[in-house]
Design a protein around this motif. Structure first.
Motif, short mmCIF file in Angstrom:
data_model
loop_
_atom_site.label_atom_id
_atom_site.label_comp_id
_atom_site.label_asym_id
_atom_site.label_seq_id
_atom_site.Cartn_x
_atom_site.Cartn_y
_atom_site.Cartn_z
N ASN A 1 0.85 -1.19 0.00
CA ASN A 1 0.00 0.00 0.00
C ASN A 1 0.89 1.25 0.00
O ASN A 1 1.49 1.59 1.02
CB ASN A 1 -0.90 -0.01 1.24
N LEU A 2 1.00 1.90 -1.16
CA LEU A 2 1.79 3.13 -1.23
C LEU A 2 1.08 4.22 -0.44
O LEU A 2 -0.06 4.57 -0.75
CB LEU A 2 1.96 3.58 -2.68
N VAL A 3 1.76 4.76 0.57
CA VAL A 3 1.13 5.74 1.44
C VAL A 3 1.78 7.11 1.34
O VAL A 3 1.29 8.07 1.93
CB VAL A 3 1.17 5.28 2.91
N GLY A 4 2.89 7.24 0.61
CA GLY A 4 3.54 8.54 0.54
C GLY A 4 4.50 8.64 -0.63
O GLY A 4 5.10 7.64 -1.07
N GLU A 5 4.63 9.86 -1.17
CA GLU A 5 5.60 10.16 -2.22
C GLU A 5 6.03 11.60 -2.00
O GLU A 5 5.20 12.49 -1.85
CB GLU A 5 4.97 9.98 -3.60
N SER A 6 7.36 11.82 -1.93
CA SER A 6 7.84 13.15 -1.57
C SER A 6 9.22 13.38 -2.15
O SER A 6 9.87 12.47 -2.67
CB SER A 6 7.89 13.30 -0.04
N SER A 7 9.66 14.62 -2.03
CA SER A 7 11.01 15.00 -2.47
C SER A 7 11.99 14.79 -1.33
O SER A 7 11.70 15.06 -0.17
CB SER A 7 11.02 16.47 -2.89
N ASN B 1 15.69 13.90 -6.50
CA ASN B 1 15.51 12.65 -5.78
C ASN B 1 14.09 12.60 -5.22
O ASN B 1 13.60 13.59 -4.65
CB ASN B 1 16.51 12.52 -4.62
N ARG B 2 13.43 11.47 -5.38
CA ARG B 2 12.09 11.28 -4.84
C ARG B 2 12.09 10.08 -3.90
O ARG B 2 13.00 9.23 -3.96
CB ARG B 2 11.07 11.04 -5.96
N ARG B 3 11.07 10.01 -3.06
CA ARG B 3 10.94 8.89 -2.13
C ARG B 3 9.50 8.39 -2.15
O ARG B 3 8.56 9.18 -2.09
CB ARG B 3 11.30 9.33 -0.71
N VAL B 4 9.33 7.07 -2.27
CA VAL B 4 8.02 6.45 -2.08
C VAL B 4 8.07 5.63 -0.80
O VAL B 4 9.09 5.03 -0.46
CB VAL B 4 7.60 5.56 -3.29
N GLU B 5 6.96 5.64 -0.08
CA GLU B 5 6.84 4.87 1.15
C GLU B 5 5.62 3.97 1.04
O GLU B 5 4.61 4.34 0.44
CB GLU B 5 6.70 5.81 2.36
#
Length: 885
Positions: A689-695, A700-704
């Protein structure tokens, strides 16, 4: 002789002498006390100190290094470079002084036709430690040098140690005499730039203790194996062999300098200050490129901060050379072309590396533009106040908060006819550096001396059994308490336990350490952490829950099975998300970091913009389809080159041995080098379950994501929330977005009406406020509370209208109000009041102090506030008192 040829001749020579040729280690050091590999010996410290047995008797290498402690000297001297390469030959108990001196002299003075360097012996000088008669005699005998060209120097220059207990020994340095055109006669002892140190031979033969300073320590005896550590500066040899004046004009650096000259339209060699700037650009661009190639990216801390500083110094130097636009696309391309023969990765990975550099330049150019506006305002205020010098704290704020270089502040201030309080600025900088240095020392003190692991590591590598077993019987090889070896540890103590075998996974590759227990006859240990303090050794940090554990006892490591299973789900999910990202965005979405723990994963990747909701949904769906398809997860151990040939992805900047572990999920669809633990098939992951996407920084990006049961619980909580909303709003699920949008629009409309009503109510007080004006000394003063207000802007608008209605009298208007439970105060003065000495900024500070807060602003209008609404009358009284004074 080109730089790459010098390096090749060096390695060829020592390979023929039986040395193992070792590839350069990364610029990112494994040593936890170092940000970077600062010297050629850093990767060999475990072998030189005896903590880890050396895998070969002798070796040679070309080691990449970064050193920034003398960054201010870059460009000013012929030899100071941030990035440099050290040629080294190493002996781990093989040969010693005689062998090292023989090799060095033969290679330096041997014929170029024979693959050597062809130095004229008459141009070489040697220094030895003042008490090292053996080295002095060897130089006489082997090299035939006269006594006057072998100079004895003290500990401060010719004795090597790490600065902590461990190996140490005298050293012998070889210098090249550039001739009388470059300085005074007298040899290296004169410490003149005429004599360039090109090679340092360290004779590591003693163990030292009670280290009080670099030159003050106790020698406790000779090392069991005497080692040789040598370092020849590749750039220094290059500028001598290429007949140029400094390292910046060698073949690997000069192309960047020439490109900077072309872009600026200035002439190299005409103005000293410009020449220094050209050399800074050449050095820092190359250094930045090499750091990027080893996985460092710009940031505001640690290694990333150093990289950012180098890039910004290069941009600043180009700005001072008259170039205000972007230059990195030209400069970095020139550096790539100069360096890729020696380091092919800078060409192969250039698109990715350059994206970081270009983004950083654009960001800093915007910073410079914003800083210029702030600086212009500060200079204007300084002039308006009759000052001739910008305050040091203003300059420091620009530097520290906005990244605005002091050199540009000085230049712009000078153009405005002002100076800068440089002494105050330097004081603030020194205080900041002192704090940073204290933090670094504190961090270093907290780290255990790695030599304590020597005896444990000498018994062999710790065997990790956790890929197949959750329990493993073993024995206690060692115990540490507070970083010191002990024979036992009792209830309540925190200790490090070294086992011969363990099923517990040590943190690495983004996967956190296992939880679990270590149990044995009469004791139980709760595992708090598992790490690899030195290569090949696993250490368990434990708290003794019961009994007493001692050296040599039988011990069984027991993994928390539920935690391990959830961690494996997260780690395998990370691989699926990586593959899904590459499917969706393309191969340029390269991994730059990850973290996996029970129920949670995060994944950092190279990408320059936020992901749309549609893209995130697609990535999530691809990953969960892979879970649904129940793909087989297999692992293989094979040679690194074989794994790469099969298309296995490696984490950029990660270090791998000759043999690696490759993890396949669904065959080649997801194929990565990974030492972590994984599920047996993708269906075991459950849900992603992807709950976050940020810089997480430029490009550079981050998915959580939540994984497994944690993902299910999150979705269940969202389902409950949606159910509550549908009931409360009496709207079906599919109608919720429209209903919430409608309510939000109605709320905003209501808030607007209320704000307009409150603004009108404040405006209605204007006649009464003007009528209530009274005289305080020579001023006409209006000081009153307006009650509650929607915003400070409304209060400011009323204050300005009152000031306008008071006409040409020396008017001071002080209005207060309560906003969201806190007091604010606005002070406005007219021209007549300011000529009489009333300054709004000073008066609002006086009022704010009474309110329990702070404030400030211009002389005509200022704003402040605090915490105590009831103190507003006292604040107005303080303003009146200040006007009467």
């Amino acid at each position: 002789m080109k730089t790459a040829e010098i390096a090749k001749r060096y390695l060829d020579y020592f390979e023929k002498k039986g040395h193992t040729i070792v590839p350069s280690a990364s610029l990112v050091s494994d040593d936890p006390t170092l940000l970077f590999t600062v010297a050629g010996m850093v990767p060999f410290i475990p072998y030189l100190s005896g903590v880890v047995p050396a895998p070969y008797p002798s070796a040679a290498d070309v080691q990449k290094c970064i050193r920034t402690n003398d960054i201010e000297e870059v460009g000013k001297t012929p030899r100071h470079g941030t990035f440099f390469q050290m040629l080294g030959n190493w002996s781990f108990g093989d040969y010693f002084k005689e062998g090292a001196i023989t090799f060095a002299w033969d290679l330096l003075t041997g014929s170029e036709d024979d693959g050597k360097f062809g130095f004229d012996p008459k141009d070489l000088w040697v220094t030895v430690y003042e008490d090292d008669d053996e080295a002095f005699g060897l130089w006489q005998r082997i090299a035939g040098l006269p006594d006057e060209r072998i100079q004895r120097l003290g500990k401060d220059t010719n004795y090597w140690s790490t600065g902590v207990p461990g190996p140490a020994g005298p050293c012998s340095e070889i210098f090249f005499d550039r001739g009388p055109d470059y300085g005074i006669d007298g040899g290296p002892a004169t410490d003149d730039d005429r004599y360039v140190e090109i090679w340092n031979l360290v004779f590591m033969q003693y163990a030292i203790h009670n280290v009080r300073s670099k030159i003050d320590f106790d020698i406790i005896g000779e090392l069991p194996n005497k080692n040789i550590d040598t370092g020849m500066g590749l750039e220094r040899v290059a500028f001598i062999k290429q007949g140029v004046d400094n390292m910046y004009e060698t073949d690997q650096v000069r192309p960047v300098l020439d490109k900077a000259v072309e872009l600026s339209g200035k002439t190299y060699g005409a103005v000293h200050e410009d020449d220094v700037r050209f050399r800074i650009v050449a050095d820092h661009v190359r250094s930045s490129l090499m750091l990027l190639a080893d996985g460092v990216t710009p940031s505001n801390e640690g290694r990333g901060y150093i990289l950012r500083r180098l890039m910004r110094r290069a941009i600043r130097s180009m700005r001072l050379l008259g170039v205000e636009g972007a230059t990195f696309p030209d400069l970095f391309t020139a550096s790539r072309d100069a360096m890729q023969e020696a380091y092919p990765i800078v060409g192969d990975e250039y698109d990715r590396l350059s994206a970081y550099a270009y983004a950083e330049e654009q960001t800093f150019l915007r910073t410079l533009a914003a800083g210029s506006v702030i600086l212009d305002d500060a200079l204007a205020l300084t002039k308006d106040a009759g000052g001739s010098r910008l305050a040091g704290d203003e300059a420091f704020l620009l530097h520290d908060t906005y990244g605005f270089p002091i050199d540009l502040t000085l230049e712009i201030a000078e153009e405005a006819g002002l100076s800068v309080d440089r002494a105050a600025f330097d004081t603030l900088m020194q205080e900041q550096r002192a704090r940073a240095k204290a933090d670094a020392k504190s961090r270093k003190r907290q780290l255990a001396d790695l030599s304590v692991y020597r005896d444990f590591r000498s018994q062999g590598e710790t065997i990790f059994t956790g890929y197949s077993d959750l329990e493993t019987e073993s024995r206690v090889l060692g115990l540490l308490v507070d970083g010191l070896p002990v024979t036992s540890a009792a209830v309540g103590q925190i200790a490090e336990v070294i086992l011969a075998e363990t099923a517990l996974y040590a943190e690495s590759g983004g996967q956190v350490a296992d939880k679990g227990l270590i149990v044995g006859p009469g004791f139980e240990l709760e595992v708090l952490d598992v790490q690899r303090p030195v290569a090949g050794l696993i250490s368990h940090t434990v708290q003794v829950s019961s009994g007493e554990v001692g050296i040599g006892q039988a011990a069984t490591s027991v993994v928390d099975a539920a935690n391990r299973r959830a961690g494996q789900q997260a780690h395998s999910a990370t691989h699926l998300v990586h593959a899904a990202l590459r499917d969706t965005l393309g191969k340029s979405a390269a991994q730059s970091g990850s973290l996996n723990r029970a129920g949670y994963m995060r994944f950092d990747f190279r990408w320059g913009q936020a992901l749309s909701e549609e893209t995130k949904t697609e990535i999530e769906e691809i990953a969960n389809n892979a879970v649904h398809d129940n793909l087989e997860v297999t692992t293989r151990v094979l040679a690194l080159d074989d794994a790469k040939a099969l298309g296995a992805m490696a984490l950029f900047g990660e270090k791998y041995g000759d043999t690696v572990r490759m993890v396949d999920i669904g065959g080649p669809w997801s194929r990565e080098l990974c030492g972590g633990t994984h599920v047996a098939s993708s269906a075991e992951i459950g849900i992603i379950n992807l709950v976050g996407e940020s810089s997480v920084g430029a490009s550079n990006r981050r998915v959580e994501a939540l994984v497994g049961l944690d993902a299910f619980r999150s979705m269940a909580a969202e389902r409950t929330l949606v159910s509550q909303l549908t009931t409360t709003l009496k709207t079906p699920r599919e109608g919720l977005p429209a209903k919430i949008a409608e309510l939000t629009a109605n709320l905003k409309a209501a808030e607007k009406k209320i704000a307009a009503f409150e603004s009108k109510a404040l405006g209605d007080q204007l006649p009464a406020l003007v009528a209530a004006a009274n005289s305080v000394g020579e001023y006409t003063v209006v000081a009153s509370s307006l009650g509650s207000a929607a915003s400070a802007d409304d209060v400011r608008a009323v204050a300005l209208q009152v000031r306008e209605r008071l006409g040409d009298r020396a008017a001071v208007v002080a209005l207060g109000a309560e906003i969201s439970g806190r007091p604010i105060v606005i002070v406005a003065t007219n021209d007549s009041a300011r000529r009489a000495g009333a300054k709004a900024g000073a008066l609002v500070k006086t009022a704010s102090a009474v309110l329990g807060g702070g404030g400030g602003g211009r002389d005509d209008v200022a704003q402040g506030g605090g915490t105590d609404v009831a103190a507003l009358p006292a604040a107005f009284a303080a303003i009146s008192a200040a006007l009467e004074a």
